[in-house]
Design an enzyme around this catalytic site. Structure first.
Site, PDB file in Angstrom:
ATOM      1  CG  HIS A   1      33.044   5.332  -9.584  1.00  0.00           C
ATOM      2  ND1 HIS A   1      33.928   6.286 -10.024  1.00  0.00           N
ATOM      3  CD2 HIS A   1      32.326   4.949 -10.665  1.00  0.00           C
ATOM      4  CE1 HIS A   1      33.764   6.472 -11.314  1.00  0.00           C
ATOM      5  NE2 HIS A   1      32.785   5.670 -11.732  1.00  0.00           N
TER       6      HIS A   1
ATOM      7  CB  SER B   1      31.646   7.254 -14.374  1.00  0.00           C
ATOM      8  OG  SER B   1      32.419   6.083 -14.461  1.00  0.00           O
TER       9      SER B   1
ATOM     10  CG  ASP C   1      36.175   6.281  -7.605  1.00  0.00           C
ATOM     11  OD1 ASP C   1      36.522   5.174  -8.069  1.00  0.00           O
ATOM     12  OD2 ASP C   1      35.684   7.183  -8.297  1.00  0.00           O
TER      13      ASP C   1
END
Length: 168
Positions: free
Chosen positions: A137, A7, A105
């Site tokens: 995600h 991320s 995601d």
């Protein structure tokens, strides 16, 4: 040495590797490869699935300005490495890149855009991409024991160890 991040950590890895590729900033660190797992790349112009879930898009549109109020533009190169203001990806300071994205995601499209832009940039390394179907995600951090998380971890290990001699 390898660098990896999930991320926003993937953004940090990308931005550090860009600095390491800058000839004016040569500090003699040889980065063999980087793994960008579900990078938090964003931008002001929506692509693909970003237009499908306007609630998620609205949250992400507000996130970067909150995190970085001194540069609230969603096209800041630190969050949009393929935007008009971003430096050329040809400067990336490593030999190999693995970009991992997840089908569900909302940031997936940006990972693919980054992969394609890096492939066309003139960068002299090897870039690969892995998309995990049916997941969102950073799913692998939520259930490390799942089959898909284990597959992702194995893929990362293969990437890290590809050029290593076999152990005895």
């Amino acid at each position: 040495m390898f660098l990896a991040g999930d991320s926003a950590g993937a953004n940090i890895v990308h931005n550090l590797t860009m600095l390491l590729g800058d000839p004016d900033w040569d500090i003699g660190i040889d980065i063999l490869g980087v793994c960008l797992v579900h990078p938090y790349f964003w931008g002001s112009v929506p692509f693909g699935s970003e237009t499908m879930d306007l609630d998620k898009k609205a949250v992400l549109d507000r996130l970067w300005p909150f995190v970085c109020p001194e540069s609230p533009d969603n096209d800041d190169p630190r969050v949009n490495p393929v935007g008009e203001e971003a430096p050329s990806l040809a400067w990336l300071g490593c030999r190999r890149v693995l970009v991992c994205v997840a089908e569900k995601d909302v940031l997936k499209e940006r990972g693919w855009i980054y992969y394609n832009a890096l492939s066309r940039s003139g960068w002299m390394g090897v870039v690969e991409i892995k998309e995990t179907q049916g997941e969102g995600h950073v799913f692998h951090l939520l259930d490390l024991a799942s089959d898909k998380a284990q597959d992702l971890i194995k893929r990362l290990a293969l990437f890290f160890n590809r050029d290593q001699p076999p152990s005895i």
